[in-house]
Enzyme design. Structure first.
Site, mmCIF file in Angstrom:
data_model
loop_
_atom_site.group_PDB
_atom_site.id
_atom_site.type_symbol
_atom_site.label_atom_id
_atom_site.label_comp_id
_atom_site.label_asym_id
_atom_site.label_seq_id
_atom_site.Cartn_x
_atom_site.Cartn_y
_atom_site.Cartn_z
ATOM 1 N N LYS A 186 0.837 -1.206 0.000
ATOM 2 C CA LYS A 186 0.000 0.000 0.000
ATOM 3 C C LYS A 186 0.869 1.252 0.000
ATOM 4 C CE LYS A 186 -2.844 1.960 3.501
ATOM 5 N NZ LYS A 186 -3.900 1.739 4.495
ATOM 6 N N GLU A 222 10.589 -4.747 4.364
ATOM 7 C CA GLU A 222 10.674 -6.140 3.931
ATOM 8 C C GLU A 222 10.339 -6.271 2.444
ATOM 9 O OE1 GLU A 222 9.031 -4.992 6.520
ATOM 10 O OE2 GLU A 222 9.448 -6.212 8.302
ATOM 11 N N GLY A 265 -4.414 -2.950 5.467
ATOM 12 C CA GLY A 265 -3.894 -4.128 4.777
ATOM 13 C C GLY A 265 -4.689 -5.384 5.046
ATOM 14 N N ARG A 266 -5.070 -5.595 6.304
ATOM 15 C CA ARG A 266 -5.753 -6.851 6.652
ATOM 16 C C ARG A 266 -7.163 -6.933 6.079
ATOM 17 N NH1 ARG A 266 -4.881 -3.425 10.596
ATOM 18 N NH2 ARG A 266 -6.453 -2.730 12.066
ATOM 19 N N GLU A 308 -4.830 -7.709 15.154
ATOM 20 C CA GLU A 308 -4.397 -6.354 14.818
ATOM 21 C C GLU A 308 -5.576 -5.386 14.904
ATOM 22 O OE1 GLU A 308 -2.378 -5.972 11.022
ATOM 23 O OE2 GLU A 308 -1.059 -4.436 11.796
ATOM 24 N N HIS A 343 -3.338 -34.599 16.640
ATOM 25 C CA HIS A 343 -2.179 -35.422 16.999
ATOM 26 C C HIS A 343 -1.100 -34.575 17.654
ATOM 27 C CE1 HIS A 343 -3.729 -38.936 14.798
ATOM 28 N NE2 HIS A 343 -4.360 -37.978 14.135
ATOM 29 N N LYS A 348 8.794 -0.658 14.284
ATOM 30 C CA LYS A 348 9.276 -0.307 12.935
ATOM 31 C C LYS A 348 10.240 0.867 13.023
ATOM 32 C CE LYS A 348 5.231 -1.222 10.072
ATOM 33 N NZ LYS A 348 4.208 -0.616 9.245
#
Ligand code: G6Q
Length: 430
Positions: free
Chosen positions: A88, A94, A149-150, A235, A266, A394
């Site tokens: 965005k 990253e 973003g999410r 978030e 399991h 950040k």
């Protein structure tokens, strides 16, 4: 307008009109992004893998550790690879680091800077930075800058998904979400799925003290859904302040976690059945698998329903004792073992069932959880659309990077100073 330009692009990639720099068809789509620009598209693309166009493969790169991108690129041919850089802001460390490395790899392999134009597209709201990176804004797909973003998989951030499954299927995914939006807006509250899910979550968090919530898909296609919901819920509602800035005096969002239910049986289900904590669970169960294989699905269904029944019913000490005796144990051994086999039961589960995971159903499911988050935010009175808590780290990372690169630490608390000093010594070869 963006959907129309996505369709035009997706169609040309899928029908082979869009060619790479050397004239070859695109075979691999690599989404480069992180957080909301990775988890949603990766989850949706994985869920719809059975619908990927023949001859196209998808890859998702997010992590800063070069091992991830190196691993992906090592298997690809630059001449047939398309990178979708999804960011965005187009300023995320990253994503830019991975995009730069991908760009270097491509230009080295094809021997021409001009190749970037045919192998890189951007999904972003920041045209200036996209241009600065070397991507022609013609090949940029935009979205509203107020979309977190999410919540962005429905926008151009879903481009990688659309490239893999085709634009018709992507629009079916949107239609499924829209149907859930309408349901949320119109259904009376007793029948309103997001309202019910949201209230159940508040009920167990604030009245039973549940600290976590587990998401257990009994559908291999949904294996990345828990990671997406972890971000979506934590978030959004992992907040301690009301909209007016005063503190919230009850617990808000629980820790959301999970994984494929059958594998979990399991592994961590032991704690769900007999641990000291109450962990409400969502079971997601398809009547039929996306990739049916003879004989498997009845066992999948049996396992899912057996678990929800066991979690609800539990087992008393008398029942455990009787089972042990029936299994041939002596009275003495049965008495000794029975307390260990007690399961309290009363562990709450919600089973969400559907016929088969089509793009529409996936859209409806993801929208269901988005609206659940909103319902809870109204009750807790937080803002589910901000995320100030991720900012500080950040900012500190930016400063720290300068110090590591310069080989000189700035002022820090003693623990951080010791870590940094150690790393700087190691980097200097001491
Ligand atoms: C999501 C968050 C966060 C964001 C990433 C990537 O709601 O805001 O996960 O999506 O930090 O940001 P960019 O898309 O700007 O690279």
């Amino acid at each position: 307008a963006v959907l129309a330009s996505m369709r035009a692009f997706v169609d040309t990639v899928q029908d082979g009109t869009w060619r790479g720099h050397t004239g070859k068809r695109i075979r691999d789509v690599v989404n480069i992004g992180i957080g909301g620009s990775d988890l949603g598209p990766a989850m949706a693309a994985t869920a719809l893998e059975a619908d990927w166009a023949p001859g196209l493969r998808g890859h998702f790169v997010s992590n800063l550790d070069g091992a991830q991108i190196a691993g992906v690129l090592g298997r690809l041919d630059a001449a047939t690879t398309l990178f979708v850089v999804a960011s965005k802001t187009f300023s995320t460390q990253e994503t830019l680091a991975n995009a730069q490395s991908a760009r270097r790899w491509l230009v080295d392999a094809l021997g021409d800077e001009a190749a970037v134009a045919r192998h890189f597209v951007a999904v972003s709201t920041n045209e200036e930075r996209v241009r600065a990176f070397g991507i022609d804004p013609q090949n940029m797909f935009g979205f509203w800058d107020w979309v977190g973003g999410r919540y962005s998989v429905w926008s151009a951030v879903g481009l990688s998904v659309a490239l893999l499954v085709g634009m018709d299927a992507f629009e079916d995914f949107l239609a499924g979400a829209h149907a859930m939006d309408e349901h949320f807006a119109q259904a009376p509250w007793p029948d309103n799925l997001p309202v019910i899910l949201g209230l159940l979550g508040v009920w167990y968090t604030d009245f039973f003290g549940a600290q976590s919530h587990v998401v257990l898909p009994y559908d291999w296609a949904l294996r990345l859904l828990p990671a997406h919901l972890q971000q979506l819920e934590m978030e959004s509602n992992g907040k301690r302040g009301r909209l007016d800035g005063t503190p919230i005096d009850v617990d808000t969002c629980p820790i959301v976690w999970g994984g494929p239910g059958n594998n979990g049986q399991h592994a961590f289900y032991q704690l769900l059945h007999q641990g000291t904590r109450l962990v409400p669970a969502d079971f997601l169960v398809a009547r039929e698998s996306r990739v049916p294989v003879s004989g498997h699905q009845p066992a999948v269904l049996a396992n899912a329903f057996a678990q929800t029944e066991a979690l609800m019913r539990g087992r008393t000490q008398d029942e455990a004792y009787d089972e042990l005796r029936a299994g041939g144990y002596s009275t003495e051994d049965a008495h000794r073992l029975a307390p260990h086999k007690v399961m309290p039961g009363g562990r709450p589960t919600t089973t969400i069932g559907y016929d088969r995971l089509t793009p529409e159903i996936l859209g409806a499911l993801v929208a269901l959880y988005e609206h659940k988050v909103f319902v809870q935010s109204v009750i807790w009175d937080d803002n589910p659309f901000d995320q100030w808590g991720v900012e500080l780290g950040k900012r500190l990372a930016g400063r720290m990077l300068g110090e590591i690169e310069a080989g000189e630490a700035g002022p820090h608390d003693p623990a951080t100073a010791a870590l940094l000093a150690r790393v700087l010594r190691m980097r200097a070869g001491d």
